[in-house]
Design a protein around this motif. Structure first.
Motif: not given
Length: 297
Positions: A31-34, A277-297
């Motif tokens: 369902e997802a690709q991170v 069908k894409t999710l964007y996720i910030s991180e409250y940590s020292d990772s300093k990035r935004v992750q993306k999840i591509e959901l299955k269409k």
């Protein structure tokens, strides 16, 4: 003969075990690709997606006194490149863009009141509304009404395009709520940072409990934010480094990855692009990035 029986039993057990593992991980792998959307990036707060696919990420910063010490909101294009930086803010939280390109920022929250700042496409700023308490996440409907949960008042506010603040719902269960999005029927789907409960609130203000994600709240850190795509809720487990998938009738599963480079680290803000069908996720940590999840269409 005994050896043959034992060998067959071992094969059957191994096949059963593999089937169980595949059944458990099917929702993740199919369902997802991170992937990493952007890196070396200070935005760690609320996320919103404009109608043109551009992504806004707030820099809430770190807790300092009675508010975050962040000062910026970043605008990123669909490829993860920062194309604009809004500066001069104080602990910005939720954002939303209306049909005319005006950006609303939940700004200068200090646990006693927050200001909803309106920024025109030309950069002119004005205070659209002031809310007593601790307004948190934000979303906007097709008529440009803003909806904002109030963390320490147990209230869901509706703000009209003229700036009138209306109490849509008030209930002690809403104490601690931050995440907000809409389902296909226009109900507000609200998630609770402190308790990990998720609620549906009708346009008339009726509250329905959907579910509580169990065993994820640590030191009052439960669900960071949440979003809805195709009537499925996606919520961040900020303290347990997971992203959850929740149906409107309360079934819970996990979206996660074992890859070191994409494993979630303090997932916090989340918003979905409903078209791609894409999710964007910030991180409250020292990772300093935004992750993306591509959901299955």
């Amino acid at each position: 003969m005994l050896q043959t029986i034992l060998l067959n039993m071992t094969r059957i057990y191994n096949a059963f075990l593999i089937t169980c593992i595949l059944s458990f991980t099917a929702g993740i792998s199919q369902e997802a690709q991170v992937s990493t959307f952007t890196s070396n990036f200070p935005g760690n707060g609320a996320v919103s997606v404009a109608s043109n696919g551009y992504v806004f990420v707030s820099e809430y910063g770190q807790w300092a006194g009675n508010q975050g010490n962040g000062t910026r909101v970043f605008k990123l294009d669909p490829n993860g490149k920062v194309v604009d930086t809004i500066t001069g803010l104080r602990s910005p939280m939720g954002t939303a863009e209306d049909r005319y390109g005006n950006l609303f920022v939940n700004n200068d929250n200090n646990m006693e009141r927050g200001q909803i700042l309106k920024i025109t496409p030309e950069g002119k700023r004005s205070v659209h509304a002031t809310i007593q308490g601790w307004p948190s996440g934000m979303n906007i409907d097709a008529q440009d009404n803003l909806y904002i949960p109030n963390y320490n008042k147990g209230v869901l506010h509706k703000i009209t395009p003229s700036g009138e603040v209306v109490v849509l719902a008030e209930d002690k269960r809403l104490l601690g709520c931050t995440g907000i999005d809409f389902d296909s029927k226009g109900n507000c789907i609200v998630s609770n940072f402190a308790t990990s409960w998720i609620y549906s609130i009708s346009p008339e203000g009726t509250i329905r409990e959907i579910t509580q994600i169990p065993d994820i709240t640590i030191n009052n850190f439960g669900i960071g934010y949440s979003t809805v795509i195709d009537d499925v809720i996606y919520a961040t487990g900020i303290a347990v480094n997971k992203v959850f998938k929740v149906t409107l009738d309360g079934n819970i599963s996990v979206i996660n990855t074992n890859e070191n480079e994409t494993a979630f680290k303090g997932p916090n803000g989340i918003r979905g692009n409903k078209e791609t069908k894409t999710l964007y996720i910030s991180e409250y940590s020292d990772s300093k990035r935004v992750q993306k999840i591509e959901l299955k269409k």
